[in-house]
Design an enzyme around this catalytic site. Sequence first.
Site, PDB file in Angstrom:
ATOM      1  N   ARG A 132      -9.404   0.057   4.367  1.00 56.71           N
ATOM      2  CA  ARG A 132      -9.061   0.544   2.892  1.00 56.71           C
ATOM      3  C   ARG A 132      -7.818   0.408   2.063  1.00 56.71           C
ATOM      4  O   ARG A 132      -7.023   0.091   2.550  1.00 56.71           O
ATOM      5  CB  ARG A 132      -9.266   2.185   3.114  1.00 56.71           C
ATOM      6  CG  ARG A 132      -9.497   3.010   1.452  1.00 56.71           C
ATOM      7  CD  ARG A 132      -9.375   4.407   1.852  1.00 56.71           C
ATOM      8  NE  ARG A 132      -7.930   5.067   1.478  1.00 56.71           N
ATOM      9  CZ  ARG A 132      -7.712   6.105   2.043  1.00 56.71           C
ATOM     10  NH1 ARG A 132      -8.517   7.059   2.496  1.00 56.71           N
ATOM     11  NH2 ARG A 132      -6.507   6.312   1.861  1.00 56.71           N
TER      12      ARG A 132
ATOM     13  N   HIS B 121     -12.893  15.692   0.694  1.00 53.40           N
ATOM     14  CA  HIS B 121     -11.615  15.449   0.302  1.00 53.40           C
ATOM     15  C   HIS B 121     -11.475  14.532  -0.977  1.00 53.40           C
ATOM     16  O   HIS B 121     -12.227  13.277  -1.025  1.00 53.40           O
ATOM     17  CB  HIS B 121     -10.562  15.016   1.405  1.00 53.40           C
ATOM     18  CG  HIS B 121     -10.991  13.644   1.942  1.00 53.40           C
ATOM     19  ND1 HIS B 121     -12.201  13.734   2.735  1.00 53.40           N
ATOM     20  CD2 HIS B 121     -10.402  12.556   1.962  1.00 53.40           C
ATOM     21  CE1 HIS B 121     -12.003  12.210   3.018  1.00 53.40           C
ATOM     22  NE2 HIS B 121     -11.209  11.610   2.702  1.00 53.40           N
TER      23      HIS B 121
ATOM     24  N   HIS C 168     -15.039  12.847  -1.235  1.00 52.62           N
ATOM     25  CA  HIS C 168     -15.910  12.178  -0.211  1.00 52.62           C
ATOM     26  C   HIS C 168     -15.676  13.067   1.023  1.00 52.62           C
ATOM     27  O   HIS C 168     -14.928  13.549   1.385  1.00 52.62           O
ATOM     28  CB  HIS C 168     -15.936  10.611  -0.190  1.00 52.62           C
ATOM     29  CG  HIS C 168     -14.273  10.225   0.002  1.00 52.62           C
ATOM     30  ND1 HIS C 168     -13.525  10.067  -0.951  1.00 52.62           N
ATOM     31  CD2 HIS C 168     -13.692   9.803   1.293  1.00 52.62           C
ATOM     32  CE1 HIS C 168     -12.334   9.799  -0.523  1.00 52.62           C
ATOM     33  NE2 HIS C 168     -12.549   9.462   0.779  1.00 52.62           N
TER      34      HIS C 168
END
Length: 273
Positions: A264, A93, A249
């Site tokens: 993140r 994705h 990734h």
Amino acid sequence: MIPLSPALGAEISGVDLSRDLTGDQRAAIEQALLTHQVLFFRNQPITPRQQARFAANFGDLHIHPIYPNVPEQPEVLILDTAVTDVRDNAIWHTDVTFLPTPALGAVLSAKQVPTYGGDTLWASGIAAFEALSGPMKALLDGLTATHDFTRSFPLERFGNTPADLARWEETRRKNPPLSHPVIRTHPVSGHKALFINEGFTTRINELEAAESEAILKLLFAHGTRPEFTLRWRWQADDVAMWDNRVTQHYAVDDYRPQRRVMHRATMLGDVPF
């Protein structure tokens, strides 16, 4: 700087991400990102505040509508297998392509990693595009594809409590399906890249349904060929930074019942063209 594969990836040393970047450091990291698409920094025990500050050097930060975040630093989301079902990351994705301005990139900090397993793979959309045949490039030129939030965040798994359902419905209302080019031009380097991903892309708009399904199946497989990828084995306090405009990734879900905790920060980009 140590390149990690011919297609993408480099390990960077000599910079402390917990401190303010100098102008030269920022420019060097930005250039390295353009060249290598994914950068890795070892031994960086940064706080959420420091992570957000570092990421903000490169773009405005996004607050994810579904994943939990650090309360005192909402721009930093938490991917914790003890709290959230993160199996949706175990698919190729590109982050938040359901937005009109998908992410420019992201900074991922490893807080707790399993003893083994839990690697992440990245793939270069630039390398994938350049390896296509001339006739296939001509076919895809000018085509657009639909990207849908619900493909990776289905209601049956993200709407199971009243609060989760309300959050899911609000996110769906604010993020209806939208279209992006199948072949994207990088706004800085000018490189062309394959810009579809299995996590959010549902169909190629200009083709009949059966044609779209066949072409997407081919492109999903082509874009993640080993020649276009690298695989990173995490250590605690590793930081990865990637150019989300031209990569995808896959977080390998092979480590349970061990726990994996990642933070993140996501930088917003621009409208793909």
